[in-house]
Design an enzyme around this catalytic site. Sequence first.
Site, short mmCIF file in Angstrom:
data_model
loop_
_atom_site.label_atom_id
_atom_site.label_comp_id
_atom_site.label_asym_id
_atom_site.label_seq_id
_atom_site.Cartn_x
_atom_site.Cartn_y
_atom_site.Cartn_z
N GLY A 10 0.87 -1.51 0.19
CA GLY A 10 -0.20 -0.58 0.43
C GLY A 10 1.18 1.67 -0.38
O GLY A 10 0.68 2.27 0.74
N ALA A 47 8.68 13.52 -6.48
CA ALA A 47 9.44 14.63 -8.18
C ALA A 47 9.02 13.73 -8.95
O ALA A 47 9.66 12.86 -8.53
CB ALA A 47 10.50 14.90 -7.80
N LYS A 75 7.12 21.67 -10.70
CA LYS A 75 8.53 21.44 -11.01
C LYS A 75 8.77 21.77 -12.27
O LYS A 75 8.39 21.56 -13.33
CB LYS A 75 8.65 19.96 -10.94
CG LYS A 75 10.23 19.97 -11.42
CD LYS A 75 10.38 18.39 -11.01
CE LYS A 75 11.36 17.47 -11.96
NZ LYS A 75 11.55 16.11 -11.31
N THR A 360 12.54 9.22 -11.70
CA THR A 360 11.51 8.50 -12.94
C THR A 360 11.12 7.37 -11.89
O THR A 360 10.27 6.92 -12.95
CB THR A 360 12.45 7.53 -13.62
OG1 THR A 360 13.35 7.32 -13.13
CG2 THR A 360 13.29 8.78 -14.70
N GLY A 361 10.78 7.15 -11.07
CA GLY A 361 10.28 6.01 -9.69
C GLY A 361 8.98 5.97 -9.81
O GLY A 361 8.08 5.05 -10.49
N TYR A 452 10.42 3.84 -26.62
CA TYR A 452 10.12 4.70 -25.59
C TYR A 452 10.65 4.69 -24.18
O TYR A 452 10.61 3.44 -23.71
CB TYR A 452 9.14 4.43 -25.58
CG TYR A 452 8.07 5.57 -24.72
CD1 TYR A 452 7.97 6.76 -24.78
CD2 TYR A 452 7.35 5.53 -23.29
CE1 TYR A 452 7.18 8.18 -24.06
CE2 TYR A 452 7.12 5.63 -22.51
CZ TYR A 452 7.59 7.45 -22.84
OH TYR A 452 6.05 8.10 -21.63
P1 FAD Z 1 7.14 0.40 -0.46
O1 FAD Z 1 6.78 2.18 -0.88
O2 FAD Z 1 8.01 0.10 -0.31
O3 FAD Z 1 6.02 0.26 0.20
C1 FAD Z 1 5.80 -1.12 -0.26
C2 FAD Z 1 4.62 -1.44 0.35
O4 FAD Z 1 5.16 -3.03 0.69
C3 FAD Z 1 4.23 -1.21 1.57
O5 FAD Z 1 2.80 -0.87 1.96
C4 FAD Z 1 4.45 -2.29 3.09
O6 FAD Z 1 4.24 -2.40 3.66
C5 FAD Z 1 3.71 -3.66 2.37
N1 FAD Z 1 4.30 -4.48 2.43
C6 FAD Z 1 5.57 -5.13 2.54
N2 FAD Z 1 5.87 -6.45 3.09
C7 FAD Z 1 4.55 -7.05 2.98
C8 FAD Z 1 3.48 -7.59 3.46
N3 FAD Z 1 4.14 -8.88 4.38
N4 FAD Z 1 2.26 -7.73 3.49
C9 FAD Z 1 1.69 -6.60 3.13
N5 FAD Z 1 2.29 -5.73 3.15
C10 FAD Z 1 3.59 -6.01 3.13
N6 FAD Z 1 10.44 8.34 -6.95
C11 FAD Z 1 10.07 9.31 -7.76
O7 FAD Z 1 9.56 9.42 -8.98
N7 FAD Z 1 10.62 10.53 -7.21
C12 FAD Z 1 11.65 10.92 -6.82
O8 FAD Z 1 12.21 11.87 -6.01
C13 FAD Z 1 12.31 9.91 -6.17
N8 FAD Z 1 12.56 9.82 -4.69
C14 FAD Z 1 13.07 8.86 -4.54
C15 FAD Z 1 14.05 8.59 -3.72
C16 FAD Z 1 14.47 7.64 -2.82
C17 FAD Z 1 15.70 7.27 -1.99
C18 FAD Z 1 14.18 6.14 -3.16
C19 FAD Z 1 14.86 4.65 -2.31
C20 FAD Z 1 13.21 6.20 -4.36
C21 FAD Z 1 12.75 7.32 -4.98
N9 FAD Z 1 11.85 7.51 -5.59
C22 FAD Z 1 11.42 8.32 -6.35
C23 FAD Z 1 11.16 6.25 -5.53
C24 FAD Z 1 9.76 6.27 -5.19
O9 FAD Z 1 9.92 6.28 -3.36
C25 FAD Z 1 9.12 4.70 -4.91
O10 FAD Z 1 8.72 4.76 -6.85
C26 FAD Z 1 7.96 5.07 -4.45
O11 FAD Z 1 7.72 5.04 -2.87
C27 FAD Z 1 6.61 3.46 -4.29
O12 FAD Z 1 7.48 3.12 -3.27
P2 FAD Z 1 6.50 1.60 -3.50
O13 FAD Z 1 4.95 1.43 -3.17
O14 FAD Z 1 7.04 0.63 -4.73
O15 FAD Z 1 7.32 0.61 -2.47
#
Ligand code: FAD
Length: 518
Positions: A10, A47, A75, A360-361, A452
């Site tokens: 989430g 961002a 931005k 780009t994330g 792309y």
């Molecule tokens: P997470 O935020 O890690 O979420 C994982 C989810 O999985 C959580 O809800 C957790 O509770 C759940 N989960 C895990 N294990 C279990 C389990 N066993 N049972 C139930 N739930 C579970 N992107 C940008 O576009 N711009 C930026 O400026 C940018 N800066 C960044 C800077 C850094 C240093 C980093 C590391 C990343 C950055 N990103 C950026 C990328 C961005 O943070 C991520 O792409 C975005 O937040 C998506 O994260 P996520 O949802 O994939 O993972």
Amino acid sequence: MAKSVVIVGGGTAGWMTASYLKAAFGERLAVTLVESRNVPTIGVGEASFSTIRHFFSYLGLQETDWMPDCHATYKLAIRYDNWRAEGHHFYHPFERPRVVEGVSLADWWLHKRPSEDYDRDCSVIAALCDAKRSPRRLGGALLAPELGAQDPVSMSRSTMAEQNTQFPYAYQFDATLLARLLTGYGTDRGVRHVLDDVVDTAVDERGHITHVRTKESGDLAGDLFIDCTGFRGMLLNKTLGVPFISYQDTLPNDSAVALRVPMEMADQGMGPYTRASAQAAGWIWTIPLHGRVGTGYVYASDYCTPEEAERTLRGYWGPAADDLTANHIRMRIGRSENSWVNNCVAIGLSSGFVEPLESTGIFFIQNAIEQLVKHFPGGPNDEQLRRSYNRQVANVMDGVREFLVLHYVAAKRNDNDYWRDAKTRTMPDALGARIEQWQAKLPDQDTIFPYYHGFEPYSYTAMILGLGGLDVRPLPGLAMMDDVAAEKELRLVRDQAKSLVETLPSHWDYIAHLNDRK
Ligand code: FAD
């Protein structure tokens, strides 16, 4: 036909996916999202790309509906500090160079060299960034239609593929607040929200996931499972054993330390840009949000310890960072070999990630969900759809990797091992040959990464001419052409920039106004 989807995770990826699928398929698709109370989200990611506006438009959300809740700002560019030399800065703006006599103004600039600053000479946005202007007037009108930027005529749904002209801005926002806002959006439209830990995953003899087991809420069954568990890659990498292809040999930054710095920006103003400030072993990001700044040092652990990195970051902010808790993050850089295997699709950090230098994330996430809707399974050609999806998603990440490697190779900065090694490190396959080509002729559609990946030739040009480390040569033919029209266009850029700086409100004033209206 896949009619029920279970999303595990989430964070930004999980909730962007859940809300987008509901916007696309409505009640015809059952969506369950399970997220842990105990495993935190990554907590950074602020961002974005200018194409993110298509995500909001697809959901039917206007800026006033979501920006104040997510402490969002505009931005217009990324500002690169100290990548060429100490004290130097330039912008990578969301602005394509104009075309004069069939030739890009960037080529004319290289031929004429009116100054050392390509961005100031050829882009209006660079001036708006230096002057901290908003891209909108207080009444809401977008900066200037004569620059080619237009709001969509209606709020009809659109996707990134429809962004033919360059839109002049993206957003900066608190990704945790966005996930919260989308939780409301999704659950209002029927997403079943389960707060629990997934403790096990059941797989049938074909390698398809049948259900995930939770600690307290029983088994969650579905036709399609979406792995949004972040760097853990719990379903795709751990359960299904899909290999992860590391990019670390070409992009060594693998760690970050982040801070949230509370800040009132009424007096000093608010830059409408993300800043990337080069450091001894990486770079520091600065992202102004309404009420605070998001900041962090992205570094290579081969060149810097976590303690040194935190000291550098705190030194950068001075007393403003006292008493703030730092968040240390280890980054998994690369991509899953295939992001979709059997009935499991990884989206977000579980699918892949490169250091956040070009923000780009969230773009990767948006691309993945748009492609998932286009490739949604349920017929006789599912295998082909999956293959096409995997190819598209992998190309996007591989292309971004090339673009990021270029940043380090083309940076003039060369003052320690970290920056020197960047010039001699292995490059992705074709990049070396492409760079040679760009030195003879600035990048065009035929000479950049051929698939792309979100970046156009103008972005490569802005970086090469801003970073200043490559010997790029003007086109010989321009010396034999009349340059009156090019001179005129360069003057026009200056005049338009001056007039916009004088008439647009400050970024801070616009954001404060937007929040007051809420
Ligand atoms: P997470 O935020 O890690 O979420 C994982 C989810 O999985 C959580 O809800 C957790 O509770 C759940 N989960 C895990 N294990 C279990 C389990 N066993 N049972 C139930 N739930 C579970 N992107 C940008 O576009 N711009 C930026 O400026 C940018 N800066 C960044 C800077 C850094 C240093 C980093 C590391 C990343 C950055 N990103 C950026 C990328 C961005 O943070 C991520 O792409 C975005 O937040 C998506 O994260 P996520 O949802 O994939 O993972």
